[in-house]
Design a protein around this motif. Structure first.
Motif, PDB file in Angstrom:
ATOM      1  N   VAL A  79       0.718  -1.127  -0.091  1.00 41.47           N
ATOM      2  CA  VAL A  79       0.026  -0.031   0.071  1.00 41.47           C
ATOM      3  C   VAL A  79       0.819   1.243   0.162  1.00 41.47           C
ATOM      4  O   VAL A  79       0.718   2.272  -0.742  1.00 41.47           O
ATOM      5  CB  VAL A  79      -0.974  -0.075   1.137  1.00 41.47           C
ATOM      6  CG1 VAL A  79      -1.640   1.199   1.545  1.00 41.47           C
ATOM      7  CG2 VAL A  79      -1.841  -1.201   1.220  1.00 41.47           C
ATOM      8  N   ALA A  80       1.898   1.432   0.806  1.00 39.00           N
ATOM      9  CA  ALA A  80       2.849   2.346   1.037  1.00 39.00           C
ATOM     10  C   ALA A  80       3.593   2.562  -0.497  1.00 39.00           C
ATOM     11  O   ALA A  80       3.714   3.714  -0.925  1.00 39.00           O
ATOM     12  CB  ALA A  80       3.844   2.110   2.076  1.00 39.00           C
ATOM     13  N   ILE A  98      15.211   6.965  -8.625  1.00 39.84           N
ATOM     14  CA  ILE A  98      16.006   6.588  -7.425  1.00 39.84           C
ATOM     15  C   ILE A  98      15.233   7.078  -6.259  1.00 39.84           C
ATOM     16  O   ILE A  98      15.451   6.362  -5.145  1.00 39.84           O
ATOM     17  CB  ILE A  98      17.318   7.525  -7.664  1.00 39.84           C
ATOM     18  CG1 ILE A  98      18.127   6.926  -8.759  1.00 39.84           C
ATOM     19  CG2 ILE A  98      18.237   7.390  -6.551  1.00 39.84           C
ATOM     20  CD1 ILE A  98      19.340   7.589  -9.308  1.00 39.84           C
ATOM     21  N   LEU A  99      14.457   8.130  -6.306  1.00 42.05           N
ATOM     22  CA  LEU A  99      13.938   8.733  -5.218  1.00 42.05           C
ATOM     23  C   LEU A  99      12.824   7.529  -4.770  1.00 42.05           C
ATOM     24  O   LEU A  99      12.750   7.179  -3.541  1.00 42.05           O
ATOM     25  CB  LEU A  99      13.365   9.901  -5.285  1.00 42.05           C
ATOM     26  CG  LEU A  99      12.466  10.456  -4.548  1.00 42.05           C
ATOM     27  CD1 LEU A  99      13.170  10.849  -3.010  1.00 42.05           C
ATOM     28  CD2 LEU A  99      11.842  11.922  -4.601  1.00 42.05           C
ATOM     29  N   GLY A 100      12.035   7.288  -5.843  1.00 41.66           N
ATOM     30  CA  GLY A 100      10.632   6.053  -5.234  1.00 41.66           C
ATOM     31  C   GLY A 100      11.474   4.907  -5.009  1.00 41.66           C
ATOM     32  O   GLY A 100      10.966   4.368  -3.849  1.00 41.66           O
ATOM     33  N   ILE A 132      12.335   1.118  -0.247  1.00 43.09           N
ATOM     34  CA  ILE A 132      13.208   0.634   0.473  1.00 43.09           C
ATOM     35  C   ILE A 132      13.005   1.023   2.052  1.00 43.09           C
ATOM     36  O   ILE A 132      13.094   0.271   3.120  1.00 43.09           O
ATOM     37  CB  ILE A 132      14.735   0.678   0.193  1.00 43.09           C
ATOM     38  CG1 ILE A 132      14.898  -0.054  -1.274  1.00 43.09           C
ATOM     39  CG2 ILE A 132      15.786   0.206   1.087  1.00 43.09           C
ATOM     40  CD1 ILE A 132      16.253  -0.047  -1.731  1.00 43.09           C
ATOM     41  N   MET A 133      12.905   2.335   2.354  1.00 49.18           N
ATOM     42  CA  MET A 133      12.924   2.860   3.709  1.00 49.18           C
ATOM     43  C   MET A 133      11.714   2.456   4.077  1.00 49.18           C
ATOM     44  O   MET A 133      11.655   2.146   5.411  1.00 49.18           O
ATOM     45  CB  MET A 133      12.860   4.413   3.503  1.00 49.18           C
ATOM     46  CG  MET A 133      14.213   4.979   3.329  1.00 49.18           C
ATOM     47  SD  MET A 133      15.351   4.427   4.355  1.00 49.18           S
ATOM     48  CE  MET A 133      14.639   5.065   6.166  1.00 49.18           C
ATOM     49  N   VAL A 134      10.395   2.328   3.403  1.00 48.50           N
ATOM     50  CA  VAL A 134       9.122   1.608   3.808  1.00 48.50           C
ATOM     51  C   VAL A 134       9.356   0.316   4.210  1.00 48.50           C
ATOM     52  O   VAL A 134       8.674  -0.067   5.341  1.00 48.50           O
ATOM     53  CB  VAL A 134       8.343   1.981   2.767  1.00 48.50           C
ATOM     54  CG1 VAL A 134       6.952   1.320   3.352  1.00 48.50           C
ATOM     55  CG2 VAL A 134       7.757   3.665   2.570  1.00 48.50           C
ATOM     56  N   GLY A 135       9.747  -0.401   3.417  1.00 46.98           N
ATOM     57  CA  GLY A 135      10.394  -1.811   3.774  1.00 46.98           C
ATOM     58  C   GLY A 135      10.960  -1.826   5.235  1.00 46.98           C
ATOM     59  O   GLY A 135      10.736  -2.845   6.103  1.00 46.98           O
ATOM     60  N   THR A 139       8.804  -0.872   8.080  1.00 47.89           N
ATOM     61  CA  THR A 139       7.777  -2.034   8.271  1.00 47.89           C
ATOM     62  C   THR A 139       8.418  -2.999   8.993  1.00 47.89           C
ATOM     63  O   THR A 139       7.957  -3.610   9.943  1.00 47.89           O
ATOM     64  CB  THR A 139       7.242  -2.468   7.069  1.00 47.89           C
ATOM     65  OG1 THR A 139       6.728  -1.348   6.436  1.00 47.89           O
ATOM     66  CG2 THR A 139       5.988  -3.351   7.309  1.00 47.89           C
ATOM     67  N   TRP A 140       9.536  -3.477   8.701  1.00 46.27           N
ATOM     68  CA  TRP A 140      10.339  -4.518   8.967  1.00 46.27           C
ATOM     69  C   TRP A 140      10.602  -4.182  10.662  1.00 46.27           C
ATOM     70  O   TRP A 140      10.574  -4.987  11.434  1.00 46.27           O
ATOM     71  CB  TRP A 140      11.630  -5.029   8.338  1.00 46.27           C
ATOM     72  CG  TRP A 140      12.413  -6.194   8.883  1.00 46.27           C
ATOM     73  CD1 TRP A 140      13.466  -6.191   9.890  1.00 46.27           C
ATOM     74  CD2 TRP A 140      12.337  -7.369   8.661  1.00 46.27           C
ATOM     75  NE1 TRP A 140      13.812  -6.970   9.845  1.00 46.27           N
ATOM     76  CE2 TRP A 140      13.194  -8.294   9.541  1.00 46.27           C
ATOM     77  CE3 TRP A 140      11.270  -8.252   8.013  1.00 46.27           C
ATOM     78  CZ2 TRP A 140      13.276  -9.674   9.623  1.00 46.27           C
ATOM     79  CZ3 TRP A 140      11.299  -9.523   8.241  1.00 46.27           C
ATOM     80  CH2 TRP A 140      12.286 -10.243   9.013  1.00 46.27           C
ATOM     81  N   VAL A 141      11.406  -3.144  10.752  1.00 44.86           N
ATOM     82  CA  VAL A 141      11.806  -2.688  12.229  1.00 44.86           C
ATOM     83  C   VAL A 141      10.597  -2.626  13.068  1.00 44.86           C
ATOM     84  O   VAL A 141      10.474  -2.770  14.243  1.00 44.86           O
ATOM     85  CB  VAL A 141      12.642  -1.498  12.059  1.00 44.86           C
ATOM     86  CG1 VAL A 141      12.964  -1.109  13.444  1.00 44.86           C
ATOM     87  CG2 VAL A 141      13.983  -1.816  11.193  1.00 44.86           C
TER      88      VAL A 141
END
Length: 435
Positions: free
Chosen positions: A4-5, A162-164, A169-172, A175-177
């Protein structure tokens, strides 16, 4: 959460990229057009009429490309009745003039001429001393403009990709953390299921700590219910063991009153079973936050029922009619029924029931005008099977049931001396239900 993110990031970047592309394209095109307008204004400022009425330039435009054939930069002056005056870069080609304009504003448009995509700025005006409406045109190949647009679009696309990618990756990672504590909770629950621990004791973040506390409370509640169930089963087995032994001994000895013994002991066993079933029901319903009983209707119902059983006993009721207790109505009816029936059975003919509230508790007072209970026996009377008056029917479980069910609902029951009637006063306190 990641999908979703990521979808939302893609939508936002696509919308932002499109808007930024429109803004940059418009800015580059506007800058390109301003250069054309500047050249057009310079050409008009340099124009003057020749001896034959034709238009001449008193100085050349300061751009070397206008002198090189097919360089991509062109200018042209044309008027009715006069030969077209072109730049040297047009060689033997001529710019299309089209129809005349009604105003003298600058008009800029795209046109494909002699296999070139041109951006043309033109203006119609009449020079002083001439009656001819002249058209001044400046054209430039769009290749440089399109190359600039392609360059920034390529840069924009790569930057947004690159930004997307970085945002996804940051969302992943987030979410993981962020879900790591839940994985710890899952591991702790697996350890509990395997018997390695009885509680979740590992430190948790503040966002997860309330859930862990509730889970530990649930486990503790289940353990308490399981322990109570085991205790009830043991108590019931112990309570049934004696009547069964009496029946078996009477049958083995061939006693002539075997039938009466079976009936008597069966009644005892049934009463024991009813007592433990009442406790089991109360324990099962205790955890419900919706357990509510309206006190006054229950008092009226018990008063009507006991009055039919003891028509010679006067039962008076008084107190607040808006009280609600945190207890199941069936359990409250059974408790109050035992208390009022005992007062009617052992009293002198008068019973008084009062309903009130004090410090977050609903308080029920049941008084009679009997002989009361000595101070030394007021605690012992709550034990199962204890009866101070064996001349009247009963099994001695009524007050035990009241005490056990009251404790299950975090209430209390106590015995006192009635100041008004002179007999026994039973004070039953139950938690008040929140409105």
């Amino acid at each position: 959460m990641i999908v979703v993110a990521s979808a939302w990031i893609i939508v936002l970047l696509a919308g932002g990229g499109f808007a930024l592309d429109r803004v940059l394209t418009s800015a580059v095109t506007r800058n390109f057009d301003e250069q054309l307008e500047f050249l057009l204004s310079s050409m008009i400022a340099s124009a003057e009429l020749g001896p034959g009425g034709e238009v001449l330039l008193n100085r050349e435009l300061a751009d070397q490309r206008f002198l090189e054939p097919f360089s991509g930069a062109y200018w042209q002056i044309s008027g009715d009745g006069y030969e077209t005056f072109p730049s040297r870069s047009l060689w033997d080609y001529r710019l299309s003039t089209g129809r005349a304009h009604d105003d003298m504003d600058v008009h800029i448009y795209d046109s494909v001429q002699f296999d070139e995509e041109l951006r043309i700025a033109e203006r119609d005006l009449t020079l002083p001393g001439s009656e001819v409406r002249w058209r001044f045109q400046v054209a430039q190949n769009r290749n440089s403009l399109d190359a600039q647009i392609a360059d920034f679009r390529s840069t924009l696309l790569v930057s947004f990709l690159i930004l997307g990618f970085g945002l996804i990756i940051m969302v992943g990672l987030q979410t993981w953390v962020g879900l790591q504590p839940l994985r710890k909770v899952r591991v702790e629950i697996a350890r509990m299921r395997a018997g390695e621990s009885s509680r979740i004791d590992a430190p948790m973040p503040s966002e997860v700590a309330p859930m862990v506390e509730e889970l530990n409370a649930l486990v503790e509640h289940n353990e308490r219910q399981a322990e109570e169930a085991r205790r009830h089963a043991g108590n019931l087995a112990h309570a049934l063991k004696t009547p069964l032994s009496v029946i078996m001994n009477a049958a083995a000895a061939g006693q002539p009153d075997l039938a009466q013994a079976v009936i008597r002991e069966a009644r005892t066993m049934r009463r024991q079973i009813d007592h433990h079933l009442a406790r089991a029901r109360a324990v099962g319903r205790r955890g419900s936050a919706h357990s509510r009983a309206e006190i006054w209707p229950a008092i009226e119902a018990v008063e009507r029922a006991v009055s039919r059983l003891y028509p010679n006993v006067r039962i008076d009721i008084d107190g607040r009619k808006d009280l609600v207790a945190h207890i199941e109505r069936q359990d409250f009816d059974e408790m109050l029924g035992n208390l009022v029936e005992n007062a009617a059975k052992y009293g002198g003919g008068s019973v008084f029931v009062t309903a009130g509230a004090q410090a977050g508790f609903v308080e029920i007072l049941v008084e009679d005008d009997g002989s009361g209970i000595p101070q030394a026996d007021r605690l012992r009377i709550f034990d199962r099977g204890v009866r101070l008056d064996s001349g009247k029917p009963g099994t001695g479980l009524g007050l035990a049931i009241v005490r056990d069910v009251a404790e299950i609902y975090d209430g209390t029951v106590s015995l006192e001396e009635s100041e008004d009637l002179g007999g026994l006063l039973v004070r039953l306190r139950l938690p008040a239900a929140s409105s």
